[in-house]
Design a protein around this motif. Structure first.
Motif, mmCIF file in Angstrom:
data_model
loop_
_atom_site.group_PDB
_atom_site.id
_atom_site.type_symbol
_atom_site.label_atom_id
_atom_site.label_comp_id
_atom_site.label_asym_id
_atom_site.label_seq_id
_atom_site.Cartn_x
_atom_site.Cartn_y
_atom_site.Cartn_z
ATOM 1 N N PRO A 166 19.847 -12.511 16.669
ATOM 2 C CA PRO A 166 18.954 -11.480 17.197
ATOM 3 C C PRO A 166 17.602 -12.074 17.571
ATOM 4 C CG PRO A 166 19.976 -10.767 15.137
ATOM 5 C CD PRO A 166 20.261 -12.227 15.289
ATOM 6 N N VAL A 193 23.999 -13.915 9.916
ATOM 7 C CA VAL A 193 23.439 -14.169 11.240
ATOM 8 C C VAL A 193 24.065 -15.431 11.816
ATOM 9 C CG1 VAL A 193 21.345 -14.609 12.579
ATOM 10 C CG2 VAL A 193 21.255 -13.097 10.595
ATOM 11 N N ASP A 225 20.634 -5.394 19.322
ATOM 12 C CA ASP A 225 19.463 -6.195 18.946
ATOM 13 C C ASP A 225 18.174 -5.691 19.578
ATOM 14 O OD1 ASP A 225 20.987 -7.850 17.345
ATOM 15 O OD2 ASP A 225 21.361 -9.318 18.926
ATOM 16 N N GLN A 226 18.087 -4.352 19.674
ATOM 17 C CA GLN A 226 16.863 -3.750 20.190
ATOM 18 C C GLN A 226 16.124 -2.965 19.112
ATOM 19 O OE1 GLN A 226 18.013 -1.451 23.631
ATOM 20 N NE2 GLN A 226 18.602 -3.277 24.811
ATOM 21 N N ASP A 270 27.563 1.039 12.688
ATOM 22 C CA ASP A 270 26.143 0.815 12.444
ATOM 23 C C ASP A 270 25.467 1.957 11.694
ATOM 24 O OD1 ASP A 270 26.268 2.719 14.416
ATOM 25 O OD2 ASP A 270 24.797 1.765 15.734
ATOM 26 N N SER A 311 25.707 -2.999 10.048
ATOM 27 C CA SER A 311 25.099 -3.627 11.215
ATOM 28 C C SER A 311 23.594 -3.782 11.036
ATOM 29 C CB SER A 311 25.370 -2.791 12.470
ATOM 30 O OG SER A 311 24.760 -3.380 13.597
ATOM 31 N N LEU A 368 12.668 -9.201 16.023
ATOM 32 C CA LEU A 368 13.440 -8.174 15.330
ATOM 33 C C LEU A 368 13.898 -8.679 13.961
ATOM 34 C CD1 LEU A 368 14.558 -5.284 15.844
ATOM 35 C CD2 LEU A 368 16.726 -6.364 16.469
ATOM 36 N N LEU A 369 14.297 -9.948 13.891
ATOM 37 C CA LEU A 369 14.692 -10.522 12.610
ATOM 38 C C LEU A 369 13.526 -10.524 11.630
ATOM 39 C CD1 LEU A 369 16.983 -13.647 13.198
ATOM 40 C CD2 LEU A 369 17.429 -11.712 11.683
ATOM 41 N N GLY A 405 24.956 -9.363 12.232
ATOM 42 C CA GLY A 405 24.640 -9.259 13.638
ATOM 43 C C GLY A 405 25.872 -9.520 14.486
ATOM 44 N N SER A 412 21.481 -4.138 13.612
ATOM 45 C CA SER A 412 20.804 -3.394 14.677
ATOM 46 C C SER A 412 21.667 -2.239 15.163
ATOM 47 C CB SER A 412 20.458 -4.314 15.851
ATOM 48 O OG SER A 412 21.640 -4.748 16.508
#
Length: 431
Positions: free
Chosen positions: A158, A179, A134-135, A107, A127, A162-163, A153, A129
């Motif tokens: 996600p 995704v 996915d935070q 990531d 990555s 966030l997306l 992802g 996130s």
């Protein structure tokens, strides 16, 4: 060096928008394609070579896998970089793009330094996130600058917030964002798509809304952000195909991939004791497989992904409902993909070789932002396929380390006899 090889009267597919022609080809002892046509025959005769009868065989560009998984490239028991490269090359693949998944999620730029040890082209997805949790958004622009082909992802969508944030900020610019249209909390704990066949098998059913509901949201995001390159990873249901078809007249729909496994298997044709029931996304019913095959023919789905997800022997011994989902095959599944899809699409549905290469090679290149594969003099990026060869497949013969390999003990039709990315000593040129 090994002697050169003169192949007589094979079928040759040079690249996109090129007809398949019957001709001769000359390969040198190092695995490079020297020439084809009259030039190949002339050089071969000048060297005093004996011709191999290759009538009915196909010489074509290397295949492209737009996404697979390699969690531990150097110490993996289920698979490592060396075994994956050898297995993929033996299956005719010249490019494999790896998802960022793993114990140490890829990531950030310093984790994107994985290099192939041989002539295989290894591409890396960055990555979306941090740590794939996915935070928080990962450093996206930095990953792309470090060579990532795009961002991806995990195996579920996600959170929408966030997306939306990532697409609005636009750090990915026009790079693809891969995704999965899947919402794990909607699966109801099932791992086979709900259907009559799933009920008969006794496997827990995965609700169809676990794909259709998040897909509706992704289509809305794609419409709101047309400048972004959203890609749907592993479409798997008839409902998902219908949503794409409905959206196409109103908007530019996202590109999509489909796993090879969902094109050859479903809950109606797979034996209850067979490998491959537990996969993500869940295995569909016969109408799902039919819809996916139709979508592939229409161009609704851009490319077939191998999506290799190997398990080691210890994990494979667990009961099916306790092990991680995944499927592999000969030389990873890479060695099974072309033979099985040739039978399904070319023999069974009348596709041409060029149509098959569009979804197994050129479509994958398009998703990765690469030039399409094509045959050129001096290149090693070719494969030689014999559609009529019959062979007995045993997982113990595999170049892959994975334990979850399907169709063990089966007699298969169609064989990759040689590839420029493998040693000429390993070529099987005896008809």
């Amino acid at each position: 060096m090994n002697p050169s090889v003169w192949l007589r009267q094979l079928d040759l597919l040079r690249g996109p928008d090129q007809p398949t022609i019957s001709t001769d080809a000359l390969l040198d002892g190092d695995g490079a394609l020297v020439a084809w046509g009259e030039e190949a025959a002339g050089q071969a005769q000048a060297q005093g070579l004996r011709a191999h009868d290759a009538q009915g065989w196909l010489l074509a560009p290397s295949l492209v896998d737009p996404h697979s998984v390699l969690e531990d490239p150097f110490g993996g028991r289920a698979e490592n970089l060396t075994s994956l490269e050898k297995a993929a090359a033996a299956g005719g693949f010249g490019t494999v793009a790896l998802l960022p998944w793993g114990p140490h999620w890829r990531d950030r730029p310093e984790r994107l330094g994985l290099k192939p040890s041989g002539p295989m082209q290894l591409k890396l997805w960055g990555s979306f996130s941090c740590d794939g949790l996915d935070q928080d958004l990962a450093p996206q622009a930095e990953q792309l600058a470090a060579g990532a082909v795009g961002l991806a992802g995990a195996d579920g969508m996600p959170p929408l917030a966030l997306l939306e944030r990532g697409l609005t900020l636009g750090d990915m610019a026009d790079a693809p964002l891969l995704v999965a249209p899947r919402q794990a909390e909607l699966t109801a704990g099932g791992f086979v798509r709900e259907s009559v066949q799933a009920l008969r098998s006794g496997w827990p059913g995965d609700l169809r809304i676990s794909e259709s509901f998040p897909l509706q949201s992704l289509l809305a995001l794609a419409s709101a952000h047309p400048q972004r390159q959203l890609v749907l990873m592993n479409l798997s249901t008839a409902e998902g195909v219908a949503l794409l078809r409905q959206a196409r007249p109103q908007q530019k729909i996202p590109a999509a991939t489909v796993s090879w496994w969902h094109l050859v298997s479903d809950s109606g044709n797979l034996d209850l004791a067979a490998e491959g029931w537990r996969v993500v996304p869940s295995l569909g019913a016969p109408p799902d497989r039919q819809a996916l095959l139709d979508a592939l023919a229409e161009g609704l789905i851009t490319a077939v992904a191998v999506h290799h997800l190997p398990l080691d022997g210890e994990e494979h011994l667990l009961p099916i409902d306790q092990r991680r989902p995944g499927v592999a095959g000969h030389g990873a599944p890479h060695g099974l993909v072309l033979p099985l899809l040739w039978q399904e699409l070319v023999v069974g549905r009348g596709w041409s070789a060029a149509q098959l290469w569009q979804v197994l090679s050129w479509g994958g290149s398009e998703l990765l932002g690469q030039q399409p594969e094509q045959l050129t003099a001096g290149s090693k990026r070719w494969l030689l396929f014999d559609p009529c060869a019959e062979w007995d497949w045993q997982p113990s013969q595999s170049l892959s380390l994975a334990a979850n390999q399907p169709f063990g003990g089966s007699r298969l039709r169609g064989l990759v006899r040689a590839s420029g990315l493998t040693s000429p000593a390993d070529w099987a040129l005896s008809a």
